[in-house]
Design a protein around this motif. Structure first.
Motif, mmCIF file in Angstrom:
data_model
loop_
_atom_site.group_PDB
_atom_site.id
_atom_site.type_symbol
_atom_site.label_atom_id
_atom_site.label_comp_id
_atom_site.label_asym_id
_atom_site.label_seq_id
_atom_site.Cartn_x
_atom_site.Cartn_y
_atom_site.Cartn_z
ATOM 1 N N GLY A 1 0.811 -1.209 0.000
ATOM 2 C CA GLY A 1 0.000 0.000 0.000
ATOM 3 C C GLY A 1 0.846 1.260 0.000
ATOM 4 N N SER A 2 1.945 1.235 0.746
ATOM 5 C CA SER A 2 2.846 2.386 0.791
ATOM 6 C C SER A 2 3.428 2.663 -0.587
ATOM 7 N N TYR A 3 3.803 1.611 -1.298
ATOM 8 C CA TYR A 3 4.341 1.778 -2.652
ATOM 9 C C TYR A 3 3.254 2.261 -3.611
ATOM 10 N N TYR A 4 2.048 1.695 -3.473
ATOM 11 C CA TYR A 4 0.923 2.047 -4.353
ATOM 12 C C TYR A 4 0.580 3.529 -4.228
ATOM 13 N N TYR A 5 0.679 4.067 -2.981
ATOM 14 C CA TYR A 5 0.348 5.468 -2.729
ATOM 15 C C TYR A 5 1.595 6.338 -2.584
ATOM 16 N N ARG A 6 2.676 5.942 -3.213
ATOM 17 C CA ARG A 6 3.951 6.635 -3.035
ATOM 18 C C ARG A 6 3.898 8.099 -3.489
ATOM 19 N N SER A 7 2.982 8.422 -4.411
ATOM 20 C CA SER A 7 2.884 9.798 -4.889
ATOM 21 C C SER A 7 1.936 10.649 -4.044
ATOM 22 N N ASP A 8 1.297 10.042 -3.044
ATOM 23 C CA ASP A 8 0.363 10.755 -2.172
ATOM 24 C C ASP A 8 0.885 10.664 -0.744
ATOM 25 N N PRO A 9 1.534 11.717 -0.233
ATOM 26 C CA PRO A 9 2.171 11.631 1.091
ATOM 27 C C PRO A 9 1.186 11.372 2.229
ATOM 28 N N VAL A 10 -0.050 11.868 2.122
ATOM 29 C CA VAL A 10 -1.029 11.653 3.188
ATOM 30 C C VAL A 10 -1.437 10.196 3.246
ATOM 31 N N LEU A 11 -1.851 9.628 2.108
ATOM 32 C CA LEU A 11 -2.266 8.230 2.101
ATOM 33 C C LEU A 11 -1.100 7.300 2.417
ATOM 34 N N ARG A 12 0.078 7.653 1.940
ATOM 35 C CA ARG A 12 1.240 6.823 2.249
ATOM 36 C C ARG A 12 1.507 6.803 3.755
ATOM 37 N N SER A 13 1.395 7.971 4.398
ATOM 38 C CA SER A 13 1.593 8.041 5.842
ATOM 39 C C SER A 13 0.529 7.236 6.580
ATOM 40 N N ILE A 14 -0.725 7.292 6.104
ATOM 41 C CA ILE A 14 -1.809 6.540 6.737
ATOM 42 C C ILE A 14 -1.515 5.051 6.694
ATOM 43 N N VAL A 15 -1.078 4.575 5.540
ATOM 44 C CA VAL A 15 -0.777 3.151 5.398
ATOM 45 C C VAL A 15 0.416 2.770 6.267
ATOM 46 N N ASP A 16 1.432 3.612 6.279
ATOM 47 C CA ASP A 16 2.645 3.312 7.046
ATOM 48 C C ASP A 16 2.397 3.294 8.548
ATOM 49 N N ARG A 17 1.499 4.169 9.042
ATOM 50 C CA ARG A 17 1.301 4.323 10.483
ATOM 51 C C ARG A 17 0.056 3.626 11.015
ATOM 52 N N GLY A 18 -0.696 2.976 10.144
ATOM 53 C CA GLY A 18 -1.960 2.390 10.562
ATOM 54 C C GLY A 18 -1.837 1.432 11.731
ATOM 55 N N HIS A 19 -0.822 0.580 11.698
ATOM 56 C CA HIS A 19 -0.669 -0.408 12.770
ATOM 57 C C HIS A 19 -0.283 0.262 14.087
ATOM 58 N N LEU A 20 0.474 1.353 14.008
ATOM 59 C CA LEU A 20 0.872 2.064 15.227
ATOM 60 C C LEU A 20 -0.330 2.749 15.874
ATOM 61 N N ILE A 21 -1.184 3.340 15.054
ATOM 62 C CA ILE A 21 -2.386 3.998 15.574
ATOM 63 C C ILE A 21 -3.271 2.984 16.277
ATOM 64 N N TYR A 22 -3.455 1.831 15.642
ATOM 65 C CA TYR A 22 -4.297 0.797 16.247
ATOM 66 C C TYR A 22 -3.718 0.354 17.591
ATOM 67 N N ASN A 23 -2.431 0.101 17.623
ATOM 68 C CA ASN A 23 -1.798 -0.366 18.865
ATOM 69 C C ASN A 23 -1.922 0.660 19.989
ATOM 70 N N GLU A 24 -1.734 1.928 19.662
ATOM 71 C CA GLU A 24 -1.864 2.983 20.673
ATOM 72 C C GLU A 24 -3.277 3.032 21.245
ATOM 73 N N GLN A 25 -4.272 2.894 20.373
ATOM 74 C CA GLN A 25 -5.646 2.977 20.839
ATOM 75 C C GLN A 25 -6.066 1.720 21.601
ATOM 76 N N ALA A 26 -5.540 0.564 21.194
ATOM 77 C CA ALA A 26 -5.810 -0.657 21.956
ATOM 78 C C ALA A 26 -5.197 -0.553 23.350
ATOM 79 N N ASP A 27 -4.025 0.065 23.452
ATOM 80 C CA ASP A 27 -3.394 0.273 24.760
ATOM 81 C C ASP A 27 -4.217 1.235 25.614
ATOM 82 N N PHE A 28 -4.819 2.251 24.986
ATOM 83 C CA PHE A 28 -5.658 3.208 25.722
ATOM 84 C C PHE A 28 -6.845 2.484 26.354
ATOM 85 N N LEU A 29 -7.425 1.515 25.645
ATOM 86 C CA LEU A 29 -8.556 0.769 26.194
ATOM 87 C C LEU A 29 -8.174 0.019 27.462
#
Length: 293
Positions: free
Chosen positions: A208-236
């Motif tokens: 996904g990061s390669y597919y969206y390489r020309s779109d910095p926002v979507l590339r960042s979303i794909v790259d950081r998605g797992h980190l966001i999930y982990n942070e929010q699971a820890d908050f719970l």
């Protein structure tokens, strides 16, 4: 009819998960059949917004019927569309099914949303920030599709009310902190992953990061998605002292996947969710009886 009762009003959050939502659909059907409706705010994410919608409409087992229909609809998923405009999963079929086949009772759901806030989480494509869409009688199904537009696996974006959105799970997959900021002090989260589940970067993230390489926002979303999930699971697991969080989650991975499924796996996960919901309602009833003495 849904009516929040008593003083212990609760925000209900339903996690996304594609076909894994059979599990949360089972929990919600258990709430439906037992009249368990202590909620005064509703938040759905991606597939969780579909399950929640059928719950709000009071249509017992209709959410299950919709999942089974989609699982057997050859137009809904197709590997041949993976790199096409529609993507592997055609989200527009969801709205068509809710309108024409397994009909969603919009007016019944609207009656609830006029009394209690209903939000579907989506992600602004231009900024990557979470948006908390408020469905109404004119755009309810559109809001569901906007919340569910997963980058790379679906058409990846959906226009809603003049803006473009992608899947809410990309920015706020477990929005308990947002609910807390809105004033919630008691939250019930219906999960589609086990509580202890945490993610690492996968091959899909790399692709996904390669597919969206020309779109910095979507590339960042794909790259950081797992980190966001982990942070929010820890908050719970470690909420503020004045926030009471209860989670109903499968003890192990569900039989269905986010995209891959069968009638058998959907029914197995639904039955697991139904049993989980009934046991939870029973435990709540016992606690209330014991508290009365």
């Amino acid at each position: 009819m849904i009516d929040a009762k008593g003083t212990n009003q609760t925000t209900l959050i339903v996690e996304g998960g594609g076909f894994k939502s059979a599990f949360t659909t089972g929990i919600l059907d258990a709430f439906q059949v037992t009249g368990h409706h202590p909620f005064n705010r509703y938040i759905g994410i991606s597939g969780g917004s579909i399950a929640m919608s059928y719950f709000l409409s009071g249509q017992y087992r209709v959410g299950l019927e919709a999942l089974l229909h989609l699982a057997q609809d050859p137009n809904f998923t197709a590997f041949s569309r993976t790199f096409s405009q529609q993507g592997f999963m055609d989200l527009d079929v969801i709205a068509a099914v809710a309108r024409d086949r397994i009909v969603f009772d919009l007016l019944a759901a609207m009656k609830v949303s006029l009394r209690y806030p209903v939000n579907f989480v989506a992600t602004e494509e231009m900024t990557g920030r979470a948006a908390y869409l408020k469905p109404n009688r004119h755009n309810w199904l559109d809001a569901i599709v906007a919340s569910s537009a997963i980058p790379f696996f679906t058409k990846g974006r959906h226009n809603f009310e003049g803006n473009t959105y992608i899947d809410g799970g990309c920015s706020d997959p477990l929005p308990a902190q947002w609910a807390y900021e809105q004033g919630a002090r008691k939250v019930l989260v219906l999960r589609t992953w086990p509580r202890e589940m945490r993610f690492e970067r996968t091959w899909a993230d790399v692709a996904g990061s390669y597919y969206y390489r020309s779109d910095p926002v979507l590339r960042s979303i794909v790259d950081r998605g797992h980190l966001i999930y982990n942070e929010q699971a820890d908050f719970l697991e470690n909420p503020p002292q004045d926030l009471d969080i209860t989670q109903l989650a499968p003890e192990k991975l569900l039989a269905s996947g986010t995209y891959l499924n069968s009638v058998e796996t959907i029914m197995k996960d639904y039955g697991h969710g139904l049993d989980t919901g009934l046991r939870f309602v029973n435990s709540q009833a016992r606690s209330q009886v014991q508290g009365a003495f």
